[in-house]
Scaffold this active site. Sequence first.
Site, mmCIF file in Angstrom:
data_model
loop_
_atom_site.group_PDB
_atom_site.id
_atom_site.type_symbol
_atom_site.label_atom_id
_atom_site.label_comp_id
_atom_site.label_asym_id
_atom_site.label_seq_id
_atom_site.Cartn_x
_atom_site.Cartn_y
_atom_site.Cartn_z
ATOM 1 N N HIS A 263 -2.801 -7.255 2.604
ATOM 2 C CA HIS A 263 -3.349 -7.796 3.970
ATOM 3 C C HIS A 263 -4.142 -6.799 4.415
ATOM 4 O O HIS A 263 -4.021 -7.301 5.856
ATOM 5 C CB HIS A 263 -1.515 -7.555 3.935
ATOM 6 N N CYS B 107 7.452 5.293 19.751
ATOM 7 C CA CYS B 107 8.281 6.104 20.285
ATOM 8 C C CYS B 107 9.800 6.310 20.126
ATOM 9 O O CYS B 107 10.245 5.771 18.881
ATOM 10 C CB CYS B 107 8.884 4.244 21.636
ATOM 11 N N ASN C 283 -6.270 5.343 9.539
ATOM 12 C CA ASN C 283 -6.106 3.676 10.565
ATOM 13 C C ASN C 283 -5.702 4.026 11.747
ATOM 14 O O ASN C 283 -5.997 2.914 12.529
ATOM 15 C CB ASN C 283 -4.734 3.390 9.846
ATOM 16 N N SER D 150 -4.139 -2.123 -0.086
ATOM 17 C CA SER D 150 -3.572 -3.278 0.303
ATOM 18 C C SER D 150 -3.844 -4.661 0.630
ATOM 19 O O SER D 150 -4.672 -4.334 1.421
ATOM 20 C CB SER D 150 -2.483 -2.332 1.899
ATOM 21 N N GLY E 223 1.150 -1.376 0.602
ATOM 22 C CA GLY E 223 -0.033 0.257 0.007
ATOM 23 C C GLY E 223 0.361 1.309 -0.120
ATOM 24 O O GLY E 223 0.544 2.186 -0.879
#
Length: 384
Positions: free
Chosen positions: A203, A327, A153, A201, A73
């Site tokens: 997956h 992080c 997302n 995409s 993607g």
Amino acid sequence: MPERVIYLDHAATTALDPRVLEAMLPYLTSEYGNASSIYTLGRRAMQAIDGAREEIAAILNCRPTEIVFTGCGSESDNLAIKGVALAARNKGKHIITSAIEHHAVLHTCHYLERFGFNVTYLPVDEHGLVDPDAVARAITDETVLVSIMYANNEIGTVEPVEEIGRLCRQRKVPFHIDAVQAGGALPLDVKALNADLLSLSAHKFYGPKGVGILYVRQGVRLLPQQQGGSQERGRRAGTENVAGIVGAATALRLAYEELEQVQPRLRALRDRLIDGVLSRIPRSRLTGHPTQRLANNASFCFEGVEGESILLNLDLLNIAASTGSACTSGSVEPSHVLVALGLPPEWARGSLRLTLGKDNCEEDVDTVLTVLPGIVEKLRSLAT
């Protein structure tokens, strides 16, 4: 026998559907031909790709020749944005996108800024919605592309892409939709969406990793970003991943055949999860639009805790989830999406994304609702 993992991170990736694997297997074993070869084995590989292209085009309501297969993607986003922008650089160097796009879009825009492009990053409201009128106001004679995601997302908000696309069409500006999170969940009729380009995409809808799809409307100028052979009608060089392409088409077809059965069930589980979390955990809030959101997405912020700590505690209980935080350099920074919503840091750092899939059940939701309040309470007590 290992304990079953309660997987609630379907926005990150999904398990390969066994039916998709079955469709792929011949092209991983006996049907291993290179689709560019002219002998029978190669021609059968090309036939499989052509069939997959037709299958996907039927779902997107477009011509098979308008479908380009990529490696993921992110590559589809890159090819759409760089390809259109660089092809039109003599016309103008202005791009419009939003502040909450996936990094595959944002970082691509940042890259183009190094080469003289000017990018407008539109703000969003407290629910993550882009204002179509703001898009229209931002368009200038120099604008060569507008790129807005279909569904976010992290927070699951579904954007008014049809209206944005209509405004772009009126101004004759190409419109790209990053539909990676929407694939298998929302309608993909590119004509109804007024899309000139659309990225997917495999997956994300129970297909294989390593396969992306890009719709490019006929007539849209696109500069290839990968040089080599003449595959994909000269738009994307490289030997085709035949098994992956067959898997992507099979997964997309299955997702849309089962859409009316799967999505209402996910929506019911999502609402059960949202209601339970908000009622059982003090100082919690839903992020994203309360109703205009993906059917499987429940995303939250909890005041006074770190999202990563919640994830680690859930993982110890075999519950896989995600957070919008990242992080960096030893410190936890709030996600750019949550910052764009205007959330204060003490809330934004405590983010949790729970995304359901077709194998989840009410017992999974109830388990989370049983353990999550205690985890948040424990982490808050340790922080004081």
